[in-house]
Design an enzyme around this catalytic site. Structure first.
Site, PDB file in Angstrom:
ATOM      1  N   HIS A   1       0.827  -1.214   0.000  1.00  0.00           N
ATOM      2  CA  HIS A   1       0.000   0.000   0.000  1.00  0.00           C
ATOM      3  C   HIS A   1       0.860   1.261   0.000  1.00  0.00           C
ATOM      4  CE1 HIS A   1      -3.180  -2.757   0.944  1.00  0.00           C
ATOM      5  NE2 HIS A   1      -2.634  -3.087   2.090  1.00  0.00           N
TER       6      HIS A   1
ATOM      7  N   LYS B   1      -6.258  -0.731  10.693  1.00  0.00           N
ATOM      8  CA  LYS B   1      -7.324  -0.865   9.708  1.00  0.00           C
ATOM      9  C   LYS B   1      -8.145  -2.114  10.052  1.00  0.00           C
ATOM     10  CE  LYS B   1      -4.860  -0.869   5.801  1.00  0.00           C
ATOM     11  NZ  LYS B   1      -3.620  -1.345   6.471  1.00  0.00           N
TER      12      LYS B   1
ATOM     13  N   HIS C   1      -6.906  -4.969  -1.353  1.00  0.00           N
ATOM     14  CA  HIS C   1      -6.116  -6.214  -1.367  1.00  0.00           C
ATOM     15  C   HIS C   1      -6.503  -7.102  -2.536  1.00  0.00           C
ATOM     16  CE1 HIS C   1      -6.156  -4.924   2.901  1.00  0.00           C
ATOM     17  NE2 HIS C   1      -4.880  -5.193   2.781  1.00  0.00           N
TER      18      HIS C   1
END
Lengths: 320, 320
Positions: free
Chosen positions: A54, A102, A213
């Protein structure tokens, strides 16, 4: 597999080594924990992290004004509790540690285990869970996506101001109630460990409501022009947002050129303007990516003076 | 065509409008000329530009510490002389204007015509031509690529220091003798006006020595691991570079995730180290892109104190 890597097993370590070379004020401990070279002497320390892939999240935000440590898992894989514990112990200066997590089962579980272990060692730890992705209806199951970076900056500012741990936690949780994101993709990310794309998508299709993802979206649709795409995402966001004065992040998913992100901004502006929303602050760029996915997300947060000050406060991170 | 655009004809104007929304300190005059809202009251003004599609170059560098104006042509198309002239007239404060031009026939011709017109109006103008792309053997024919951004930052610093026009020009030209770049691509950029890719390339192929306008490279080869790619690019660069102490830019081509750029950095570091070169400063990110091309370029410049100071000096540009 077309990727700029040496081999599938060294992606994380090679990436972190490059990041460290390019950013002389960080160091790496225990192979996968990125910390500031100059540990903060006082004030609440902020730890985030999760699976890698990320970038610049999360390691790129380890810098004065943002995070104190990022715990980096393998690509799209949660870091283990022992690494999170190492991060907590490395950054705690006695003023306590806030974990910014998260909402993924593995992350939540592993950060929670680390919190318990740290507390047993006498370190004061609190956790905030980011659930900004509105593509999932059940609020408890919502994933943390680009809104997490707004939290990093806001909490980083509050910590620099010298606020105590509980106060920072409360303020962040208050903010999080209203931080909402939704994303779309033209292409899927290619996962280096498998050499496979996260999902299959045709040359004339797009996904609305993707995760970060390689998860498929809410809807598969024929590609449309950007104004139509923005309208669909905007309509979903406005079901959740009451404030008429907002901060907006237009986040690239990793392979989206800035040329196109700027075009997205124009149409997001027009859309919000048509709905009577006033954008006080734009954040435009690659903040929370998904390897080489083409697409973008829109994150919206109610604007208030302290948040604006925080977003514009100095940070040494070159990625915010 | 999978692109985040409204239609093919509005790409430039939509992109500039989004850029302006996201950057409140710039404004757009004559539709395609980006200038600072607060005109510099004294000191040499810097104007660059060229075809668009290289964002953040050039408009993203219009900010205190870098450029005073960027003249933006359509995607991969030179701006016209009248627009360049408008930029010159908008930014000149009596201390003269330096034009920073990449070596493409159209750009060189149109900036030169504008210079002549401006001189007829009594404005002092000088030009530097950037020819850093070593993939072309004939030095006079070499194209300007990512090294241009190093010039923007260096010249911006010199202007902030109050140096006169001729001195800035001389210093930049001295630097330019030794600024060298070479790039590679895994994929071609898709040109919005035609909906076609700049070149065709198979799933197992790469190009070495590409340009930034969808030009094919020096060589088409099977894809290799990143260390082998870096070695090939490095060998080409080292034929041209004598200094053992260098500044290195690893530039993403628009669709290359930071995850992979960081991996490239690790192997560039190892390669240069094995050759006895000492990297004093890294610049890693998307500086001079080519729409949605996947790939990267390496730019190298001899390190000296003034250049290091310039590269680390404050700029309001959020893209450097």
């Amino acid at each position: 597999m077309k990727k700029l890597i040496k081999d599938r097993t060294s992606v994380l370590s090679d990436m972190l080594e490059g990041l460290k070379l390019a950013n002389s004020d960080i160091e790496i401990i225990e192979d996968t924990v990125v910390v500031r070279k100059e540990k903060k002497a006082k004030g609440v320390a902020l730890v985030s992290g999760g699976g890698s892939g990320h970038e610049p999240a999360h390691a790129g935000y380890v810098a004065k004004g943002m995070l104190d440590a990022a715990v980096c898992g393998e690509i799209f894989t949660s870091p283990t509790p022992d690494k999170v514990l190492s991060a907590i112990k490395a950054v705690d200066n006695g003023d306590g540690v806030l974990l910014i997590v998260k909402n993924y089962a593995g992350d939540v579980m592993n950060f929670e285990m680390a919190q318990e272990m740290a507390e047993m060692e006498g370190i004061q730890v609190e956790t905030v869970i980011v659930r900004d992705d509105i593509s999932i209806e059940d609020v408890e199951k919502r994933r943390g996506v680009a809104g997490t970076v707004i939290v990093h900056k806001y909490a980083g500012f509050l910590s620099e101001q010298g606020l105590p741990l509980n106060e920072i936690k409360d303020k962040v949780e208050q903010l999080l109630v209203d931080v909402k994101s939704i994303g779309m993709a033209l292409t899927a990310p290619m996962i280096p460990s498998t050499g496979q794309n996260g999902f299959d998508i045709q040359d004339d299709e797009m996904e609305i409501g993707i995760g970060i993802h390689g998860e498929k979206g809410l809807q598969r649709k024929p590609v449309e022009s950007v104004d139509k795409i923005v309208e669909q995402l905007g309509d979903l966001l406005l079901k959740e947002v009451e404030s008429k004065s907002v901060v907006v992040m237009v986040n690239g998913m990793g392979a989206t050129p800035l040329t196109e992100l700027n075009i997205v901004v124009k149409y997001v502006h027009e859309y919000f303007q048509s709905k009577g929303l006033n954008v006080q602050q734009w954040l435009v760029g690659d903040y929370m990516t998904s390897l080489n996915m083409e697409g973008f997300s829109i994150t919206i947060a109610p604007s208030h003076d302290e948040l604006l000050t925080a977003l514009n406060a100095h940070t040494e991170s070159r990625y915010f």
